[in-house]
Design a protein around this motif. Structure first.
Motif, short mmCIF file in Angstrom:
data_model
loop_
_atom_site.label_atom_id
_atom_site.label_comp_id
_atom_site.label_asym_id
_atom_site.label_seq_id
_atom_site.Cartn_x
_atom_site.Cartn_y
_atom_site.Cartn_z
N PHE A 160 0.85 -1.19 0.00
CA PHE A 160 0.00 0.00 0.00
C PHE A 160 0.89 1.24 0.00
O PHE A 160 1.76 1.39 0.85
CB PHE A 160 -0.94 0.00 1.22
CG PHE A 160 -1.91 1.15 1.21
CD1 PHE A 160 -2.98 1.16 0.33
CD2 PHE A 160 -1.73 2.23 2.06
CE1 PHE A 160 -3.86 2.23 0.31
CE2 PHE A 160 -2.61 3.29 2.05
CZ PHE A 160 -3.68 3.29 1.17
N GLU A 161 0.68 2.13 -0.95
CA GLU A 161 1.60 3.24 -1.17
C GLU A 161 1.20 4.57 -0.54
O GLU A 161 2.06 5.39 -0.25
CB GLU A 161 1.83 3.43 -2.66
CG GLU A 161 2.52 2.22 -3.29
CD GLU A 161 2.73 2.37 -4.78
OE1 GLU A 161 2.35 3.43 -5.32
OE2 GLU A 161 3.26 1.43 -5.38
N ASN A 162 -0.06 4.85 -0.36
CA ASN A 162 -0.50 6.17 0.10
C ASN A 162 -0.66 6.23 1.61
O ASN A 162 -1.67 6.71 2.13
CB ASN A 162 -1.82 6.55 -0.58
CG ASN A 162 -1.66 6.69 -2.07
OD1 ASN A 162 -0.63 7.13 -2.55
ND2 ASN A 162 -2.68 6.30 -2.81
N LYS A 163 0.34 5.78 2.34
CA LYS A 163 0.23 5.69 3.79
C LYS A 163 0.13 7.06 4.46
O LYS A 163 -0.65 7.24 5.39
CB LYS A 163 1.40 4.90 4.36
CG LYS A 163 1.33 3.44 3.97
CD LYS A 163 2.45 2.62 4.51
CE LYS A 163 2.27 1.20 3.99
NZ LYS A 163 3.35 0.33 4.33
N THR A 164 0.89 8.03 3.97
CA THR A 164 0.84 9.36 4.58
C THR A 164 -0.55 9.95 4.45
O THR A 164 -1.12 10.45 5.43
CB THR A 164 1.90 10.29 3.95
OG1 THR A 164 3.18 9.69 4.11
CG2 THR A 164 1.89 11.65 4.61
N ASP A 165 -1.12 9.91 3.26
CA ASP A 165 -2.47 10.45 3.05
C ASP A 165 -3.50 9.69 3.89
O ASP A 165 -4.42 10.29 4.45
CB ASP A 165 -2.87 10.38 1.57
CG ASP A 165 -2.05 11.34 0.71
OD1 ASP A 165 -1.53 12.34 1.25
OD2 ASP A 165 -1.93 11.08 -0.50
N LEU A 166 -3.32 8.38 3.98
CA LEU A 166 -4.23 7.57 4.79
C LEU A 166 -4.16 7.97 6.27
O LEU A 166 -5.19 8.12 6.94
CB LEU A 166 -3.89 6.09 4.63
CG LEU A 166 -4.77 5.14 5.45
CD1 LEU A 166 -6.10 4.93 4.74
CD2 LEU A 166 -4.07 3.83 5.67
N ILE A 167 -2.96 8.14 6.78
CA ILE A 167 -2.79 8.51 8.19
C ILE A 167 -3.35 9.90 8.44
O ILE A 167 -4.00 10.15 9.47
CB ILE A 167 -1.32 8.39 8.61
CG1 ILE A 167 -0.87 6.93 8.52
CG2 ILE A 167 -1.10 8.93 10.02
CD1 ILE A 167 0.63 6.72 8.53
N LEU A 168 -3.15 10.82 7.50
CA LEU A 168 -3.73 12.17 7.65
C LEU A 168 -5.25 12.10 7.65
O LEU A 168 -5.92 12.83 8.39
CB LEU A 168 -3.21 13.09 6.54
CG LEU A 168 -1.72 13.41 6.61
CD1 LEU A 168 -1.28 14.20 5.39
CD2 LEU A 168 -1.38 14.15 7.90
N LYS A 169 -5.81 11.21 6.85
CA LYS A 169 -7.27 11.00 6.87
C LYS A 169 -7.71 10.48 8.23
O LYS A 169 -8.71 10.92 8.79
CB LYS A 169 -7.67 10.02 5.76
CG LYS A 169 -9.14 9.69 5.74
CD LYS A 169 -9.45 8.65 4.67
CE LYS A 169 -10.90 8.20 4.79
NZ LYS A 169 -11.21 7.10 3.88
#
Length: 177
Positions: A98-107
């Motif tokens: 899974f590549e969008n970890k930063t965006d996911l954590i910010l969500k």
């Protein structure tokens, strides 16, 4: 007849839960069944308490994270329950592909509608989903409990991404610290 109709509407609206209308399309039945059992169990660290047994909720959560696909977990971040959302967020963070970890954590940081119940041994507390993720999964805050012995942060976050996450994380009032 009108009074009875109004009474029924009032009673049903008093007990209504958003999960009743959740769209399960794209979620396999075995994942759904496990989630329905896990839904009200909170999040368990797996630490043994007074009963000298690891809680089944811990093993159930691990099974769901391992067996659910990325698309299933992404969809479950929208489920109206903190335990299910937390399992979904953590499962995606732990998936190396899974590549969008930063965006996911910010969500997850902005996802404060539902607090989670966290249990570790005999101690339980209520916290935001982001508090669990930052303090007990990622261990990136200097105010987090110490990570387990041998823990390696292999989630693929750069130092800049960690700092960006921490800036947003510290803007949200804590429920447990």
């Amino acid at each position: 007849m009108t009074i009875i109709g109004i009474g029924i509407v009032v009673v049903l609206s008093s007990f209504y839960e958003k999960s009743w209308t959740y769209n399960w399309n794209g979620i396999r039945q075995q994942i759904k069944d496990s989630l329905k059992v896990a839904e009200y169990g909170g999040i368990s660290s797996g630490v043994v308490g007074i009963s000298a047994k690891r809680p089944k909720q811990f093993d159930r959560r691990m099974w769901i994270m391992k067996n659910a696909t990325q698309s299933e977990l992404l969809k479950l971040t929208e489920y109206p329950n903190a335990t299910i959302k937390t399992i979904a967020y953590e499962g995606l963070i732990r998936k190396p592909e899974f590549e969008n970890k930063t965006d996911l954590i910010l969500k997850a940081i902005s996802d404060t509608e539902y607090p989670i119940s966290y249990q570790s041994g005999c101690v339980g507390t209520t916290m935001n989903i982001s508090e669990y993720l930052v303090d007990f999964v990622l261990y990136i805050d200097d105010k987090s409990p110490p990570p387990p012995i041998g823990f390696e942060n292999d989630f693929g976050l750069s130092e800049n991404e960690r700092n960006k996450i921490l800036v947003e994380y510290r803007k949200v009032p804590s429920l447990w610290k």
